[in-house]
Design a protein around this motif. Structure first.
Motif, short mmCIF file in Angstrom:
data_model
loop_
_atom_site.label_atom_id
_atom_site.label_comp_id
_atom_site.label_asym_id
_atom_site.label_seq_id
_atom_site.Cartn_x
_atom_site.Cartn_y
_atom_site.Cartn_z
N VAL A 239 0.85 -1.20 0.00
CA VAL A 239 0.00 0.00 0.00
C VAL A 239 0.89 1.25 0.00
N VAL A 240 0.28 2.38 -0.32
CA VAL A 240 1.01 3.64 -0.31
C VAL A 240 1.06 4.17 1.13
N TYR A 241 2.25 4.25 1.68
CA TYR A 241 2.42 4.90 2.99
C TYR A 241 2.93 6.32 2.80
N ASN A 242 3.82 6.47 1.80
CA ASN A 242 4.41 7.78 1.56
C ASN A 242 3.88 8.31 0.23
N TYR A 243 2.98 9.27 0.31
CA TYR A 243 2.29 9.72 -0.90
C TYR A 243 3.22 10.39 -1.91
N LYS A 244 4.37 10.84 -1.43
CA LYS A 244 5.31 11.48 -2.36
C LYS A 244 6.14 10.44 -3.10
N LYS A 245 6.32 9.27 -2.50
CA LYS A 245 7.28 8.32 -3.08
C LYS A 245 6.67 7.02 -3.58
N ASP A 246 5.67 6.51 -2.88
CA ASP A 246 5.22 5.14 -3.16
C ASP A 246 4.21 5.07 -4.30
N LYS A 247 4.27 3.95 -5.00
CA LYS A 247 3.24 3.67 -6.00
C LYS A 247 2.88 2.20 -5.82
N ALA A 248 1.63 1.96 -5.52
CA ALA A 248 1.23 0.57 -5.26
C ALA A 248 0.86 -0.13 -6.56
N VAL A 249 0.93 -1.45 -6.54
CA VAL A 249 0.49 -2.25 -7.68
C VAL A 249 -1.03 -2.15 -7.77
N ALA A 250 -1.56 -1.89 -8.95
CA ALA A 250 -3.02 -1.81 -9.10
C ALA A 250 -3.61 -3.22 -9.02
N ALA A 251 -4.75 -3.32 -8.36
CA ALA A 251 -5.39 -4.64 -8.19
C ALA A 251 -5.63 -5.30 -9.55
N LYS A 252 -6.01 -4.50 -10.54
CA LYS A 252 -6.33 -5.12 -11.84
C LYS A 252 -5.07 -5.65 -12.53
N ASP A 253 -3.92 -5.02 -12.29
CA ASP A 253 -2.68 -5.54 -12.88
C ASP A 253 -2.25 -6.84 -12.19
N TYR A 254 -2.46 -6.87 -10.89
CA TYR A 254 -2.17 -8.09 -10.11
C TYR A 254 -3.06 -9.22 -10.63
N ALA A 255 -4.34 -8.89 -10.86
CA ALA A 255 -5.29 -9.89 -11.34
C ALA A 255 -4.90 -10.40 -12.73
N LYS A 256 -4.44 -9.46 -13.56
CA LYS A 256 -4.05 -9.83 -14.92
C LYS A 256 -2.86 -10.80 -14.88
N LEU A 257 -1.92 -10.51 -13.99
CA LEU A 257 -0.75 -11.38 -13.85
C LEU A 257 -1.18 -12.79 -13.40
N ILE A 258 -2.12 -12.83 -12.49
CA ILE A 258 -2.62 -14.12 -12.01
C ILE A 258 -3.24 -14.90 -13.17
N ASP A 259 -4.03 -14.19 -13.96
CA ASP A 259 -4.65 -14.82 -15.13
C ASP A 259 -3.59 -15.36 -16.10
N HIS A 316 12.82 -0.49 10.63
CA HIS A 316 13.48 0.80 10.70
C HIS A 316 13.05 1.78 9.62
N ASP A 317 12.78 1.25 8.40
CA ASP A 317 12.42 2.24 7.37
C ASP A 317 10.90 2.30 7.12
N ALA A 318 10.11 1.81 8.06
CA ALA A 318 8.65 1.93 7.89
C ALA A 318 8.26 3.40 8.05
N TRP A 319 7.64 3.94 7.04
CA TRP A 319 7.33 5.37 7.00
C TRP A 319 5.83 5.57 7.13
N HIS A 320 5.41 6.38 8.06
CA HIS A 320 3.98 6.70 8.19
C HIS A 320 3.79 8.21 8.21
N GLU A 321 2.88 8.66 7.36
CA GLU A 321 2.56 10.09 7.33
C GLU A 321 1.96 10.50 8.67
N ILE A 322 2.38 11.67 9.17
CA ILE A 322 1.81 12.17 10.43
C ILE A 322 1.18 13.53 10.14
N LEU A 323 -0.12 13.62 10.41
CA LEU A 323 -0.83 14.85 10.07
C LEU A 323 -1.36 15.54 11.32
N PRO A 324 -1.32 16.88 11.33
CA PRO A 324 -1.96 17.58 12.45
C PRO A 324 -3.48 17.50 12.26
#
Ligand code: LLP
Length: 421
Positions: A239-259, A316-324
């Motif tokens: 999942v995306v934890y860091n909105y500036k850096k991460d890009k998650a695999v789309a469910a439909k692409d995962y499904a396509k690979l399974i197929d 150690h490198d688990a990144w979580h956004e912290i919002l006020p």
């Protein structure tokens, strides 16, 4: 969708988090029902025919598991406790898969009594044990063998599971030998094959490497006339934890690979997502206790700690956004946000840019729905953080905080019990 600023106030769906925080004693977990259901819906839409078995370890709050059960979701469990919980939440045994390198005889016996869909075996001794239970109880356990495909999931090294050096599964040559052995046994019934290569996987590549090997092994099994029904692909979708850096695999692409790799087999596909269903559905809300400076470093001490949410301290490198909880128009500082536990690793975020926050104001740690409450403890003798589920403008408590008196009395009762024995 779940978490948004509305007029500078952070909202979980229609509920103002600051108002919620003023009503509750912080820290507490807050989940969005809408996000949870949307996450499940997205995966189900991409994989309409697959059995989605939610990895209960990601968040074992019964209200959450029940919500998923109501959608028709199955469960992946790893202990007798998780198995009992999944059953209690209304998930039928035929939608439950049982994983784990150290399943006890007690847990296995229960799983066999209920006839769970598939018990994924991870060693020869486990296979022998299951067979003995089966013979003794005149049942046949539905089994699969978990194979370690020796691929690098390219994730945090503490949550990678599919490399040869990891403790999980068995190597293919041994698996083939075990399948042949199982084929001759009277206490087991071969149902499937399984892999799980790790967690928080952010690219399709490791999945593809593992799927390619798995497809080849299924062919080899069939050549030996060992016919399986289920292909269990494990969990791990990131999942995306860091909105500036991460890009998650789309469910439909995962499904396509399974197929691509498994459609030709015409078998039941099982997936075991945990994080993907719950991580971004939850936040941990906490209050600022103190501001302090160490040299030129600014530190914000909050009332949550690694006992409540362990990921940043453990990985150690688990990144979580912290919002006020209020988007203040104040000077922005670079701060370390630290917990209240007496451990140097109890840090939620380093050098984060946050508007100046005063004592008593609130922050939300994002992406805390998975492996948050389920990994929490009472270290430093803090009660477990309560949990709240939001639906639209309404919220309800789904785990209350124990009072200190309850915690103390429980311990005294245990000691009295020990003295009586
Ligand atoms: N199936 C098996 C056999 C597993 O061992 C796991 C997770 C899953 C499914 C679900 O994986 P997911 O879809 O959630 O990635 N505490 C760590 C994660 C440990 C995962 C353990 N196994 C964390 O906070 O990152």
């Amino acid at each position: 969708m779940g978490l948004n600023y509305e007029k500078n106030f952070l909202h979980m769906e229609g509920v103002n988090v600051k108002e919620l925080a003023s009503e509750f004693i912080t820290p507490f977990y807050c989940y969005s029902k809408k996000v949870l259901l949307a996450n499940y819906g997205e995966l189900k839409k991409a994989l309409p025919r697959a059995e989605i078995c939610y990895a209960v370890k990601a968040n074992s709050n019964m209200a959450i598991v029940k919500l998923l059960a109501e959608q028709g979701c199955g469960a992946d469990v790893t202990s007798r406790g998780e198995l009992m919980l999944a059953l209690k939440c209304g998930i039928p045994a035929e939608k439950i898969v049982f994983n784990g390198v150290g399943k006890t005889i007690n847990a296995l016996t229960l799983a066999m009594q209920y006839g769970v869909k598939q018990i994924n075996i991870e060693s020869e001794e486990e296979l022998d044990t299951i067979n003995q239970i089966g013979i003794k109880t005149l049942t046949r356990a539905n089994i699969g063998i978990r194979i370690n495909p020796d691929v690098d999931a390219k994730t945090n090294k503490k949550i990678t599971t599919g490399k040869a050096e990891n403790k999980f599964g068995v190597a293919w040559p041994e698996a083939l030998r075990l399948y042949k052995k199982a084929f001759q046994m009277n206490g087991v019934m071969i149902k499937g094959i399984s892999i799980h290569i790790g967690s928080q996987i952010m690219s399709l590549k490791p999945f593809e490497q593992a799927f390619k090997k798995l497809a080849k092994w299924i062919d080899q099994l069939e050549k030996e006339h060992i016919i399986i029904k289920n292909i269990d692909l494990g969990g791990g979708l990131g999942v995306v934890y860091n909105y500036k850096k991460d890009k998650a695999v789309a469910a439909k692409d995962y499904a396509k690979l399974i197929d691509t790799y498994f459609k030709r087999f015409k078998k039941n596909i099982i997936v075991e997502p945990g994080r993907r269903l719950v991580a971004n559905a939850g936040v941990l809300v906490s209050k600022v206790l103190y501001n302090k400076n160490i040299g030129s470093k600014k530190i914000l001490v909050i009332d949550a700690g690694m006992n409540d949410f362990m990921r940043p301290a453990l990985y150690h490198d688990a990144w979580h956004e912290i919002l006020p909880c209020i988007k203040w128009n104040r000077p922005v500082n670079k701060v370390d946000i630290v917990g209240d536990v007496c451990e140097s690793s109890d840090i939620f975020g380093r050098e984060r840019l946050l508007p100046e926050l005063k004592r008593g104001e609130f922050v939300a740690i994002m992406g805390a729905g998975a492996y948050g409450s389920s990994m929490s403890s009472i270290y430093n003798y803090h009660p477990l953080a309560p949990e709240v589920l939001v639906e639209g403008k309404v919220f309800r408590v789904i785990r209350r905080r124990k009072t200190y008196e309850e915690m103390l009395d429980e311990q005294l009762d245990d000691i009295k019990y020990g003295l009586k024995k």
